[in-house]
Scaffold this motif. Sequence first.
Motif, PDB file in Angstrom:
ATOM      1  N   LYS A  95       0.821  -1.213   0.000  1.00  0.00           N
ATOM      2  CA  LYS A  95       0.000   0.000   0.000  1.00  0.00           C
ATOM      3  C   LYS A  95       0.854   1.261   0.000  1.00  0.00           C
ATOM      4  O   LYS A  95       1.862   1.326   0.696  1.00  0.00           O
ATOM      5  CB  LYS A  95      -0.953  -0.019   1.195  1.00  0.00           C
ATOM      6  N   PRO A  96       0.414   2.213  -0.868  1.00  0.00           N
ATOM      7  CA  PRO A  96      -0.863   2.215  -1.595  1.00  0.00           C
ATOM      8  C   PRO A  96      -0.793   1.651  -3.015  1.00  0.00           C
ATOM      9  O   PRO A  96      -1.722   1.851  -3.792  1.00  0.00           O
ATOM     10  CB  PRO A  96      -1.177   3.716  -1.660  1.00  0.00           C
ATOM     11  N   ASN A  97       0.281   0.958  -3.376  1.00  0.00           N
ATOM     12  CA  ASN A  97       0.483   0.568  -4.768  1.00  0.00           C
ATOM     13  C   ASN A  97       0.176  -0.908  -5.030  1.00  0.00           C
ATOM     14  O   ASN A  97       0.361  -1.761  -4.165  1.00  0.00           O
ATOM     15  CB  ASN A  97       1.922   0.865  -5.199  1.00  0.00           C
ATOM     16  N   PHE A  98      -0.268  -1.173  -6.261  1.00  0.00           N
ATOM     17  CA  PHE A  98      -0.594  -2.523  -6.723  1.00  0.00           C
ATOM     18  C   PHE A  98       0.388  -2.871  -7.841  1.00  0.00           C
ATOM     19  O   PHE A  98       0.484  -2.159  -8.842  1.00  0.00           O
ATOM     20  CB  PHE A  98      -2.031  -2.542  -7.229  1.00  0.00           C
ATOM     21  N   TYR A  99       1.144  -3.958  -7.662  1.00  0.00           N
ATOM     22  CA  TYR A  99       2.227  -4.310  -8.576  1.00  0.00           C
ATOM     23  C   TYR A  99       2.042  -5.707  -9.162  1.00  0.00           C
ATOM     24  O   TYR A  99       1.363  -6.551  -8.593  1.00  0.00           O
ATOM     25  CB  TYR A  99       3.577  -4.322  -7.847  1.00  0.00           C
ATOM     26  N   ILE A 100       2.758  -5.934 -10.288  1.00  0.00           N
ATOM     27  CA  ILE A 100       3.065  -7.289 -10.750  1.00  0.00           C
ATOM     28  C   ILE A 100       4.571  -7.456 -10.648  1.00  0.00           C
ATOM     29  O   ILE A 100       5.330  -6.591 -11.095  1.00  0.00           O
ATOM     30  CB  ILE A 100       2.617  -7.525 -12.195  1.00  0.00           C
ATOM     31  N   PHE A 101       4.998  -8.569 -10.045  1.00  0.00           N
ATOM     32  CA  PHE A 101       6.412  -8.885  -9.944  1.00  0.00           C
ATOM     33  C   PHE A 101       6.712 -10.148 -10.730  1.00  0.00           C
ATOM     34  O   PHE A 101       5.943 -11.114 -10.697  1.00  0.00           O
ATOM     35  CB  PHE A 101       6.822  -9.107  -8.481  1.00  0.00           C
ATOM     36  N   ARG A 102       7.838 -10.141 -11.452  1.00  0.00           N
ATOM     37  CA  ARG A 102       8.362 -11.364 -12.056  1.00  0.00           C
ATOM     38  C   ARG A 102       9.486 -11.855 -11.155  1.00  0.00           C
ATOM     39  O   ARG A 102      10.422 -11.127 -10.854  1.00  0.00           O
ATOM     40  CB  ARG A 102       8.895 -11.099 -13.464  1.00  0.00           C
ATOM     41  N   ASN A 103       9.352 -13.113 -10.713  1.00  0.00           N
ATOM     42  CA  ASN A 103      10.281 -13.642  -9.722  1.00  0.00           C
ATOM     43  C   ASN A 103      11.187 -14.709 -10.327  1.00  0.00           C
ATOM     44  O   ASN A 103      10.746 -15.534 -11.129  1.00  0.00           O
ATOM     45  CB  ASN A 103       9.483 -14.251  -8.556  1.00  0.00           C
ATOM     46  N   GLU A 104      12.444 -14.659  -9.922  1.00  0.00           N
ATOM     47  CA  GLU A 104      13.414 -15.697 -10.295  1.00  0.00           C
ATOM     48  C   GLU A 104      14.170 -16.116  -9.046  1.00  0.00           C
ATOM     49  O   GLU A 104      14.839 -15.286  -8.420  1.00  0.00           O
ATOM     50  CB  GLU A 104      14.401 -15.171 -11.352  1.00  0.00           C
ATOM     51  N   ASN A 105      14.016 -17.396  -8.678  1.00  0.00           N
ATOM     52  CA  ASN A 105      14.665 -17.926  -7.478  1.00  0.00           C
ATOM     53  C   ASN A 105      14.336 -17.082  -6.246  1.00  0.00           C
ATOM     54  O   ASN A 105      15.224 -16.714  -5.452  1.00  0.00           O
ATOM     55  CB  ASN A 105      16.187 -17.998  -7.679  1.00  0.00           C
TER      56      ASN A 105
END
Length: 207
Positions: free
Chosen positions: A46-56
């Motif tokens: 909060k207050p942000n909505f994210y997409i994360f790309r995860n590696e390991n």
Amino acid sequence: MKKIALLVLVLFCGTSNAQKKKKSTTNPIVAVIITKTENLTAEVIKPNFYIFRNENSIKKDTLLLKAFSSSITPTDCVIKKFVTKSTPLYYVSWTEKMNSETKLKKETIVVTNVQIWNPATKMQVFSNTQTSTNIKEQVFLDKNKTASETQERNRNEGYNFTLLPTGDFTLKNKAVESKYNLNTVTMKYELPQKSADVSKSSKKKKK
């Protein structure tokens, strides 16, 4: 000297305890995972909505979808990877629900959001918002307000979005339905040129 040393020790301990109390009252940053698919997660910090790309278990890429007020949390979130015209894209959708209520009127608002992103450029190539509002209202039937009834109505704004297996999509409301596809030059979703020409020619004929 002993009294002075004792006083210094007391002051030092008091300062140390005060610092510990300040640290304990600090709110840590909390990430709330809304949904995940493969190596992608949708998270609210909060207050942000994210997409994360995860590696390991390490966050590599970040896409900021939206900033929310503290009272709203996205629900029914869906993330999809798809390819159209040899271009890998991300589809993300979620809903936001809000309520407004008085003694005589209650409104339930549901906002459906759709975004399409190009992960290679981290650019948003399309977004759509559709709002559905349900209204329940107590309406008086006479001037003296001795009799009343509850009336219910629905109001829809915007277009209904449908992603097709080809990676194209349609936008539809009561009046019109349009099909869009990706322009690989502009990297934006647009109406096909043929459809645009047809609509122009039909307007000329009507004149």
